[in-house]
Design a protein around this motif. Structure first.
Motif, mmCIF file in Angstrom:
data_model
loop_
_atom_site.group_PDB
_atom_site.id
_atom_site.type_symbol
_atom_site.label_atom_id
_atom_site.label_comp_id
_atom_site.label_asym_id
_atom_site.label_seq_id
_atom_site.Cartn_x
_atom_site.Cartn_y
_atom_site.Cartn_z
ATOM 1 N N UNK A 163 0.884 -1.178 0.121
ATOM 2 C CA UNK A 163 -0.083 0.035 -0.143
ATOM 3 C C UNK A 163 1.184 1.207 -0.108
ATOM 4 N N UNK A 164 0.700 2.008 -0.997
ATOM 5 C CA UNK A 164 1.605 3.215 -1.230
ATOM 6 C C UNK A 164 1.023 4.501 -1.479
ATOM 7 N N UNK A 165 1.630 5.558 -1.000
ATOM 8 C CA UNK A 165 1.330 7.049 -0.997
ATOM 9 C C UNK A 165 2.698 7.678 -1.717
ATOM 10 N N UNK A 166 2.360 8.301 -2.864
ATOM 11 C CA UNK A 166 3.551 9.059 -3.409
ATOM 12 C C UNK A 166 3.250 10.452 -3.308
ATOM 13 N N UNK A 167 4.124 11.415 -2.591
ATOM 14 C CA UNK A 167 3.931 12.778 -2.578
ATOM 15 C C UNK A 167 5.353 13.228 -3.485
ATOM 16 N N UNK A 168 4.897 14.595 -4.281
ATOM 17 C CA UNK A 168 5.822 15.110 -4.725
ATOM 18 C C UNK A 168 6.218 16.513 -4.052
ATOM 19 N N UNK A 169 7.301 16.792 -3.774
ATOM 20 C CA UNK A 169 7.781 18.132 -3.063
ATOM 21 C C UNK A 169 7.768 19.249 -3.928
ATOM 22 N N UNK A 170 7.796 20.606 -3.545
ATOM 23 C CA UNK A 170 7.846 21.578 -4.450
ATOM 24 C C UNK A 170 8.884 21.746 -5.484
ATOM 25 N N UNK A 171 10.030 20.943 -5.415
ATOM 26 C CA UNK A 171 11.094 21.040 -6.446
ATOM 27 C C UNK A 171 11.077 20.055 -7.331
ATOM 28 N N UNK A 172 9.973 18.802 -7.180
ATOM 29 C CA UNK A 172 9.864 17.762 -8.099
ATOM 30 C C UNK A 172 10.306 16.384 -7.593
ATOM 31 N N UNK A 173 10.951 16.392 -6.267
ATOM 32 C CA UNK A 173 11.499 15.128 -5.858
ATOM 33 C C UNK A 173 9.962 14.500 -5.241
ATOM 34 N N UNK A 174 10.082 13.166 -5.542
ATOM 35 C CA UNK A 174 9.098 12.128 -5.015
ATOM 36 C C UNK A 174 9.519 11.279 -3.692
ATOM 37 N N UNK A 175 8.544 11.234 -2.823
ATOM 38 C CA UNK A 175 8.712 10.350 -1.716
ATOM 39 C C UNK A 175 7.598 9.360 -1.778
ATOM 40 N N UNK A 176 8.018 7.999 -1.937
ATOM 41 C CA UNK A 176 7.106 6.920 -2.126
ATOM 42 C C UNK A 176 7.100 6.174 -0.577
ATOM 43 N N UNK A 177 6.115 6.308 0.372
ATOM 44 C CA UNK A 177 5.638 5.983 1.653
ATOM 45 C C UNK A 177 5.107 4.619 1.289
ATOM 46 N N UNK A 178 5.502 3.429 1.653
ATOM 47 C CA UNK A 178 5.023 2.208 1.310
ATOM 48 C C UNK A 178 4.902 1.232 2.464
ATOM 49 N N UNK A 179 3.786 0.749 2.794
ATOM 50 C CA UNK A 179 3.495 -0.303 3.631
ATOM 51 C C UNK A 179 3.668 -1.628 2.829
ATOM 52 N N UNK A 180 4.840 -2.328 3.097
ATOM 53 C CA UNK A 180 5.457 -3.223 2.086
ATOM 54 C C UNK A 180 4.414 -4.455 2.573
ATOM 55 N N UNK A 181 4.280 -5.536 1.485
ATOM 56 C CA UNK A 181 3.601 -6.730 1.880
ATOM 57 C C UNK A 181 4.555 -7.704 2.188
ATOM 58 N N UNK A 182 4.499 -8.573 2.980
ATOM 59 C CA UNK A 182 5.263 -9.668 3.328
ATOM 60 C C UNK A 182 5.709 -10.445 2.166
ATOM 61 N N UNK A 183 6.768 -11.094 2.272
ATOM 62 C CA UNK A 183 7.156 -11.918 1.219
ATOM 63 C C UNK A 183 5.979 -13.155 0.866
ATOM 64 N N UNK A 184 5.650 -13.595 2.024
ATOM 65 C CA UNK A 184 4.672 -14.695 1.822
ATOM 66 C C UNK A 184 3.431 -14.246 1.133
ATOM 67 N N UNK A 185 2.997 -12.990 1.394
ATOM 68 C CA UNK A 185 1.741 -12.544 0.917
ATOM 69 C C UNK A 185 2.044 -12.064 -0.747
ATOM 70 N N UNK A 186 3.288 -11.708 -1.010
ATOM 71 C CA UNK A 186 3.583 -11.413 -2.319
ATOM 72 C C UNK A 186 3.568 -12.889 -3.084
ATOM 73 N N UNK A 187 4.178 -13.971 -2.661
ATOM 74 C CA UNK A 187 4.339 -15.164 -3.089
ATOM 75 C C UNK A 187 2.871 -15.697 -3.366
ATOM 76 N N UNK A 188 1.951 -15.647 -2.354
ATOM 77 C CA UNK A 188 0.478 -16.139 -2.607
ATOM 78 C C UNK A 188 -0.218 -15.363 -3.655
ATOM 79 N N UNK A 189 0.058 -13.969 -3.763
ATOM 80 C CA UNK A 189 -0.627 -13.071 -4.906
ATOM 81 C C UNK A 189 0.063 -13.693 -6.244
ATOM 82 N N UNK A 190 1.232 -14.177 -6.237
ATOM 83 C CA UNK A 190 1.865 -14.366 -7.736
ATOM 84 C C UNK A 190 1.307 -16.000 -8.090
ATOM 85 N N UNK A 191 0.903 -16.629 -7.039
ATOM 86 C CA UNK A 191 0.395 -17.937 -7.352
ATOM 87 C C UNK A 191 -0.927 -18.280 -7.862
#
Length: 136
Positions: free
Chosen positions: A108-136
């Protein structure tokens, strides 16, 4: 592992983010995103600023110095609760940005762009197990 590599403790990288206006940077990083200024430095009063901001263990260096960083870069910032951060940002009266909360294959990700064009991607990463289950 070799004896030498056991003694070297690598830590999280600290992104250096190019800024062009100190007041706009503080409005965005401190007032909007909730970071705190830890320290700042100028070689002389009329020279660019270099400062560190932090929030909950995340450190960022903001630099007004030419050549310190490339404007328009992206930093990936892991976060424990992206939905809570999204609610916090949505509740603020920052007129220049209304980020979404995006479901990505890696989390789950939020991307913000600062006034100078730089992006910060704040991400609640999935666990490796959850990612593997989605792929299968």
């Amino acid at each position: 592992m070799s004896e030498t590599s056991d003694l070297i403790a690598l830590r999280a990288a600290i992104p250096v983010i190019r800024i062009f206006d100190e007041a706009k940077a503080l409005e965005f990083y401190v007032d909007y995103l909730g970071f705190t200024v830890d320290w700042s430095h100028r070689f002389e009063a009329d020279l660019p600023i270099y400062l560190q901001v932090s929030r909950a263990g995340c450190l960022l260096h903001l630099s007004g110095h030419h050549g310190d960083a490339t404007p328009g870069s992206t930093s990936f910032v892991p976060v424990a609760d992206a939905a809570a951060l999204h609610r916090e940002l949505a509740a603020k009266a920052y007129p220049h940005l209304r980020p979404g909360l995006d479901e990505m294959p890696w989390g789950l990700q939020i991307t913000v762009t600062d006034p100078f064009g730089n992006r910060l991607r704040f991400c609640e990463q999935r666990s490796a197990e959850a990612s593997d289950a989605d792929a299968g």
